[in-house]
Design an enzyme around this catalytic site. Structure first.
Site, mmCIF file in Angstrom:
data_model
loop_
_atom_site.group_PDB
_atom_site.id
_atom_site.type_symbol
_atom_site.label_atom_id
_atom_site.label_comp_id
_atom_site.label_asym_id
_atom_site.label_seq_id
_atom_site.Cartn_x
_atom_site.Cartn_y
_atom_site.Cartn_z
ATOM 1 N N HIS A 365 -13.182 9.926 -0.596
ATOM 2 C CA HIS A 365 -12.910 9.253 -1.867
ATOM 3 C C HIS A 365 -14.017 9.408 -2.897
ATOM 4 O O HIS A 365 -13.925 8.847 -3.985
ATOM 5 C CB HIS A 365 -12.712 7.747 -1.650
ATOM 6 C CG HIS A 365 -11.464 7.395 -0.915
ATOM 7 N ND1 HIS A 365 -10.281 7.115 -1.548
ATOM 8 C CD2 HIS A 365 -11.223 7.272 0.405
ATOM 9 C CE1 HIS A 365 -9.355 6.815 -0.644
ATOM 10 N NE2 HIS A 365 -9.903 6.913 0.552
ATOM 11 N N LYS A 557 -12.297 -2.045 -14.233
ATOM 12 C CA LYS A 557 -12.686 -1.302 -13.027
ATOM 13 C C LYS A 557 -14.028 -1.862 -12.590
ATOM 14 O O LYS A 557 -14.642 -2.624 -13.337
ATOM 15 C CB LYS A 557 -12.820 0.191 -13.314
ATOM 16 C CG LYS A 557 -13.583 0.494 -14.603
ATOM 17 C CD LYS A 557 -13.557 1.972 -14.971
ATOM 18 C CE LYS A 557 -12.334 2.383 -15.721
ATOM 19 N NZ LYS A 557 -11.416 3.177 -14.901
ATOM 20 N N ARG A 558 -14.513 -1.479 -11.403
ATOM 21 C CA ARG A 558 -15.831 -1.938 -10.998
ATOM 22 C C ARG A 558 -16.870 -1.498 -12.034
ATOM 23 O O ARG A 558 -16.715 -0.470 -12.693
ATOM 24 C CB ARG A 558 -16.192 -1.365 -9.624
ATOM 25 C CG ARG A 558 -15.521 -2.096 -8.503
ATOM 26 C CD ARG A 558 -15.965 -3.547 -8.426
ATOM 27 N NE ARG A 558 -17.305 -3.637 -7.924
ATOM 28 C CZ ARG A 558 -17.642 -4.102 -6.720
ATOM 29 N NH1 ARG A 558 -16.714 -4.574 -5.900
ATOM 30 N NH2 ARG A 558 -18.900 -4.131 -6.324
ATOM 31 N N LYS A 563 -19.026 5.124 -14.414
ATOM 32 C CA LYS A 563 -17.790 4.783 -15.137
ATOM 33 C C LYS A 563 -18.059 4.521 -16.626
ATOM 34 O O LYS A 563 -17.148 4.436 -17.429
ATOM 35 C CB LYS A 563 -17.123 3.567 -14.492
ATOM 36 C CG LYS A 563 -16.661 3.817 -13.052
ATOM 37 C CD LYS A 563 -16.024 2.575 -12.446
ATOM 38 C CE LYS A 563 -15.743 2.689 -10.957
ATOM 39 N NZ LYS A 563 -14.500 3.434 -10.663
ATOM 40 N N THR A 665 -7.135 4.906 -10.264
ATOM 41 C CA THR A 665 -5.735 4.503 -10.100
ATOM 42 C C THR A 665 -5.345 3.516 -11.198
ATOM 43 O O THR A 665 -4.170 3.416 -11.554
ATOM 44 C CB THR A 665 -5.491 3.870 -8.710
ATOM 45 O OG1 THR A 665 -6.565 2.971 -8.444
ATOM 46 C CG2 THR A 665 -5.421 4.919 -7.632
ATOM 47 N N LYS A 669 -1.827 2.964 -13.586
ATOM 48 C CA LYS A 669 -1.151 1.683 -13.845
ATOM 49 C C LYS A 669 -1.011 1.451 -15.341
ATOM 50 O O LYS A 669 0.051 1.044 -15.840
ATOM 51 C CB LYS A 669 -1.943 0.528 -13.218
ATOM 52 C CG LYS A 669 -1.994 0.581 -11.710
ATOM 53 C CD LYS A 669 -3.081 -0.325 -11.111
ATOM 54 C CE LYS A 669 -3.350 0.113 -9.669
ATOM 55 N NZ LYS A 669 -4.554 -0.531 -9.086
HETATM 56 C C1 B1H Z 1 -13.812 5.020 -4.134
HETATM 57 C C2 B1H Z 1 -15.264 4.267 -2.752
HETATM 58 C C3 B1H Z 1 -16.040 3.374 -1.957
HETATM 59 N N1 B1H Z 1 -14.522 6.054 -3.683
HETATM 60 C C4 B1H Z 1 -17.894 2.985 -0.463
HETATM 61 N N2 B1H Z 1 -15.428 5.555 -2.807
HETATM 62 C C5 B1H Z 1 -17.567 1.639 -0.439
HETATM 63 C C6 B1H Z 1 -17.130 3.850 -1.216
HETATM 64 O O1 B1H Z 1 -18.178 -0.491 0.242
HETATM 65 N N3 B1H Z 1 -18.347 0.747 0.327
HETATM 66 O O2 B1H Z 1 -19.220 1.199 1.100
HETATM 67 C C7 B1H Z 1 -16.492 1.158 -1.160
HETATM 68 C C8 B1H Z 1 -15.741 2.044 -1.925
HETATM 69 N N4 B1H Z 1 -14.270 3.911 -3.577
HETATM 70 C C9 B1H Z 1 -12.708 5.100 -5.120
HETATM 71 O O3 B1H Z 1 -11.497 5.398 -4.423
HETATM 72 C C10 B1H Z 1 -12.920 6.192 -6.168
HETATM 73 O O4 B1H Z 1 -14.107 5.940 -6.887
HETATM 74 C C11 B1H Z 1 -11.742 6.204 -7.129
HETATM 75 O O5 B1H Z 1 -11.893 7.257 -8.057
HETATM 76 C C12 B1H Z 1 -10.453 6.410 -6.345
HETATM 77 O O6 B1H Z 1 -9.339 6.287 -7.205
HETATM 78 C C13 B1H Z 1 -10.347 5.364 -5.255
HETATM 79 C C14 B1H Z 1 -9.136 5.586 -4.371
HETATM 80 O O7 B1H Z 1 -9.099 6.893 -3.899
#
Ligand code: B1H
Length: 823
Positions: A365, A557-558, A563, A665, A669
């Site tokens: 991701h 978004k976060r 971002k 995503t 939406k």
């Molecule tokens: C996304 C994360 C993520 N990518 C580590 N990576 C985390 C990585 O708590 N952690 O350790 C938590 C989250 N999240 C997101 O995934 C992307 O940034 C978005 O672009 C993408 O749409 C989403 C779903 O694929």
């Protein structure tokens, strides 16, 4: 006009009958009565009435799937950002109008009753919400599937602003119980941790025995996932940790009443709280234990079910079970399955390894280095000694067999591909482990999947050219259109089949109406009514008055530097300055709306929130600008707030630095609900532009190649600061006390960060971003052109249905088919 068949068969139930059921549950389940009941009690009674249908569906589906012997999917994810379930369950069961009418006859507004439900916020952002949309789609497509995760006691923190600064408060989603879940103690598992490994020789065979230092119980809670139409109901199984021996009786009997609980307190910490560090690796022992705890419990559960259905012979295990790793967070499941097969089921290594690879697939991701998980070898060795041995064995066979065959004698490549990173401290690369242990690896949008191959894992791609694929993300149109935007849904249904939430491509039927004046008027009237509703929400949440006639410009978004919420901020400041310089500055009034949580330890992200809040305060109270600009930062952005805001948005801000947002995503939406995207060529924005047509989105800024070129040339933010007068002026503005009267310098860190390092190249994109906003302003003033573009966005977004994503996974990765549940 096309036929109007519905795929959500309304159960043969009248509002009167449903009302009787709700009242019965109010009295017998909730122990109260109509005159006395609180909204909260009504909410619970309604849930109980709905559950009569839901749990029937769970049994029906389980029986069907157990009997057919089809391959099942197990979606392993540390996060499921479910939000509220009630309105979704009502919609998917086809019971929404019946419930609405029943409540009305009891003197209640359904919206007020729905408001009582807390969000299930067991996720950080896009990754967790994607898992939630995916299990909705798997249920809708009748795919035999279970979502596996952790039953966190506290989900993502609640956000408050104190004098403009983010303060985190614990989330208490289960404080008053959760009507949607069922505890299944009969399916509890025991999970081992710590200890040592003994090598034993038995009947001429060498084997390994893990003597754990302690054991923890994993208790499953099942949350039904109702597919659209209500026929198929899958489950989300979330594990809670408990002490294995609840009490130390010896301590208890010798008078240590409180100490007797100490072990249980420690064990229960595992499922206590979700780590809030979106896209950063926490690197903490407890996090590793969380990952192992739920992975091991889930594998044991899959094994137990397999044996119950097929007996002790595991020959068909991999044929009947697919496991999807949602990022590397559950990657420890790979050595865990090897451990179970080799140590407990006596498989030879090679056979176990073939089965393991046939079982797992992995979704990447992100490319951000800080999110790529690495665990210290020492830590894994301490917590999971047998797994460390297995990881090293996997690695050594991989390097000496597969890598050596492909690149004989090439130590550089071995060093790169090794699961173990050498250095001051040896680290285990979970990404490499996931690629090596999976049959397929996917990225989440086309550009991201290309970069996964080209930049992140090029040698792995050379070694296994068919392993890397793309599955572009999607969103469920049930929640993100039908349920959250009833006005637009009703308008759509005046023109096309009512089964569009299942077959979203039917929305293309709206394309011929994009130029139709009457349809444009109705479409924009819906948007306006949604905005009028949201104006009240803004007032309640922030105290700020805004006009529904202004453009609602939304970034939700976060909070993360990549971002670039601060790029948005710089543009707002520039507009403000223009209006101050020229009170007649020509622009359509705008409301800039932000929603974002920052990781509690992410300092600069919190400074950006503070800066936006301070700039907002100043602008909102400045009479000179005549309400042309308003800025609101909505506190505690979450799924349920998104559902209210998205239908009211005009402009969708998708402004990440090209190459950094894997997919996004929220972009989908917002566009589906008729917002125009202002965005960079990043993630799924590119595919949205392709689908909606490049005239119907506003693209700006550097592309991936430009970013690479600038980096190679040497990027110096100060050059941009000095050469653009407006940019310099707004950055300098952050330094004084204009936005923080009497307290100069409070926002200086944001300026310093941008001028001195600017890791995500905000400054080079500033000018092009401002120009893009001019285009947005001009387009909005051409009412017909705007309406047409907005309609074409809604009509063209079918590709981003999460059902399509799941069909891609089902066909190309899992090799599974749907099996409709039968009564
Ligand atoms: C996304 C994360 C993520 N990518 C580590 N990576 C985390 C990585 O708590 N952690 O350790 C938590 C989250 N999240 C997101 O995934 C992307 O940034 C978005 O672009 C993408 O749409 C989403 C779903 O694929």
């Amino acid at each position: 006009m096309p036929s109007k068949k519905s795929v959500a068969p309304t159960p043969a139930l009248t509002a009167e009958q449903f009302k009787t059921s709700v009242v019965k549950h109010l009295r017998t389940t909730l122990g109260t009565y109509e005159e006395k009941a609180s909204k909260q009690a009504w909410n619970k009674a309604l849930a109980a009435a709905i559950n009569e249908f839901v749990f029937e569906g769970v049994s029906r589906t389980r029986k069907t799937h157990a009997n057919v012997g089809a391959r099942a999917v197990h979606y392993l994810s540390l996060e499921f950002l479910m939000g509220r379930l009630m309105s979704n369950n009502l919609q998917n069961l086809g019971l929404y109008s019946v419930a609405e009418e029943a409540l009305k006859s009891l003197g209640l507004e359904i919206a007020d009753v729905l408001e009582e439900e807390p969000d299930m916020a067991l996720g950080n952002g896009g990754l967790g919400r994607l898992a939630a949309c995916f299990i909705d789609s798997m249920a809708t497509l009748s795919i035999p599937a279970v979502g596996y995760g952790i039953h966190y006691e506290h989900g993502l923190f609640r956000q408050e602003f104190h004098k403009g600064r983010q303060v985190e408060r614990p989330d208490q989603w289960r404080e008053f119980g959760n009507p949607w879940e069922i505890c299944r103690p009969e399916s509890a598992q025991v999970i081992k941790l710590y200890g040592y490994v003994e090598t034993v020789y038995e009947q001429g065979k060498l084997s390994k025995v893990w003597h754990p230092g302690r054991t923890i119980r994993a208790i499953p809670w099942d949350i039904p996932v109702v597919g659209y139409g209500g026929q198929n109901v899958n489950v989300l199984r979330l594990w809670e940790s408990r002490a294995d021996k609840f009490f130390d009786w010896d301590v208890f009997n010798s008078g240590g009443y409180v100490d007797a609980y100490s072990e249980s307190v420690e064990a229960e910490t595992i499922s206590k709280v979700l780590y809030p560090n979106d896209e950063t690796d926490a690197g903490k022992e407890l996090r590793l234990i969380q990952q192992y705890f739920f992975s091991a419990a889930s594998i044991a559960d899959v094994m137990r079910r397999y044996k119950a259905a097929n007996g002790e012979d595991l020959a068909n295990f991999a044929k009947l079970n697919a496991m999807q790793l949602n990022d590397t967070h559950p990657a420890i499941a790979i050595p865990e399955l090897m451990r179970v097969l080799v140590d407990e089921e006596n498989f030879a290594w090679d056979e176990a390894w073939a089965m393991t690879r046939e079982t797992f697939s992995y979704t990447n991701h992100t490319l951000l280095p800080e999110a790529l998980e690495k665990w210290s070898l020492k830590l894994i060795e301490k917590v999971l000694p047998r797994h460390m041995e297995i990881i090293l064995e996997i690695n050594s066979r991989f390097l000496t067999q597969e890598v050596e065959t492909m690149w004989p004698g090439n130590n550089d490549i071995k060093r790169k591909l090794s699961i173990v990173e050498e250095g001051a401290e040896q680290m285990i690369r979970m990404g490499n482990l996931s690629v090596i242990g999976s049959h397929t690896v996917n990225g989440v949008a086309q550009i991201h999947s290309d970069l996964v191959k080209k930049d992140l894992f090029p040698e792995f791609d050379a070694l296994w050219p068919n392993k890397f694929v793309n599955v572009t993300n999607g969103i469920t149109p049930r929640r993100w259109m039908k349920a959250c935007n009833p006005r637009l849904s009703a308008l759509i249904e005046q023109h096309i089949d009512t089964d569009w939430p299942r077959y979203l491509e039917k929305l293309t039927g709206l394309k011929p109406l994009a130029d139709d004046q009457a349809f444009q008027d109705s479409f924009m009237a819906v948007k306006h009514e949604n905005k009028v509703d949201f104006v009240k929400e803004i007032k309640t949440l922030t105290g700020v008055d805004v006009s529904a006639d202004a453009i609602f410009d939304v970034q939700i978004k976060r909070l993360h530097e990549y971002k670039r919420q601060h790029l948005n901020l710089l543009h707002i400041m520039a507009l403000y300055r223009r209006v101050l310089i020229d009170p007649n500055y020509d622009m359509h009034p705008r409301v800039f709306i932000f929603g974002a949580k920052a990781a509690p330890g992410y300092k600069i992200a919190k400074e950006i929130i503070f800066a936006i809040n301070k700039v907002a305060e100043k602008i909102n109270n400045d009479r000179r600008i005549n309400d042309k600009i308003k800025v609101v930062f909505l506190p505690n952005y979450r799924v349920s707030l998104a559902e209210k805001l998205i239908p009211a948005a005009d402009v969708s801000e998708q402004i990440s630095l090209a190459g950094k947002e894997a997919s996004g995503t929220g972009n989908m939406k917002l566009a589906l609900n008729g917002a125009i995207t202002i965005g960079t060529m990043d993630g799924a924005n590119i595919e949205i532009a392709e689908e909606a047509g490049s005239d119907n989105v506003v693209i700006f800024g550097m592309e991936v190649d430009d970013v690479v070129a600038l980096k190679n040339k040497g990027y110096h933010p100060a050059d941009y600061y000095r050469s653009n007068e407006e940019l310099k002026a707004v950055l300098d503005w952050l330094e004084g006390d204009f936005f923080t009267p009497g307290e100069p310098g409070l926002l200086a860190e944001v300026k310093r960060n941008l001028v001195e390092s600017d890791p995500f190249m905000v400054l080079p994109d500033f000018e092009s971003y401002c120009e893009a906003h001019q285009k947005i302003d001009a387009l909005y003033r051409d009412k017909k052109a705007w309406a047409k573009a907005a309609i074409l966005n809604t009509a063209s977004l079918a590709k981003f249905n999460s059902d399509r994503s799941i069909q891609d996974y089902a066909q190309n990765i899992w090799h599974v088919k749907g099996v409709e549940a039968k009564s």
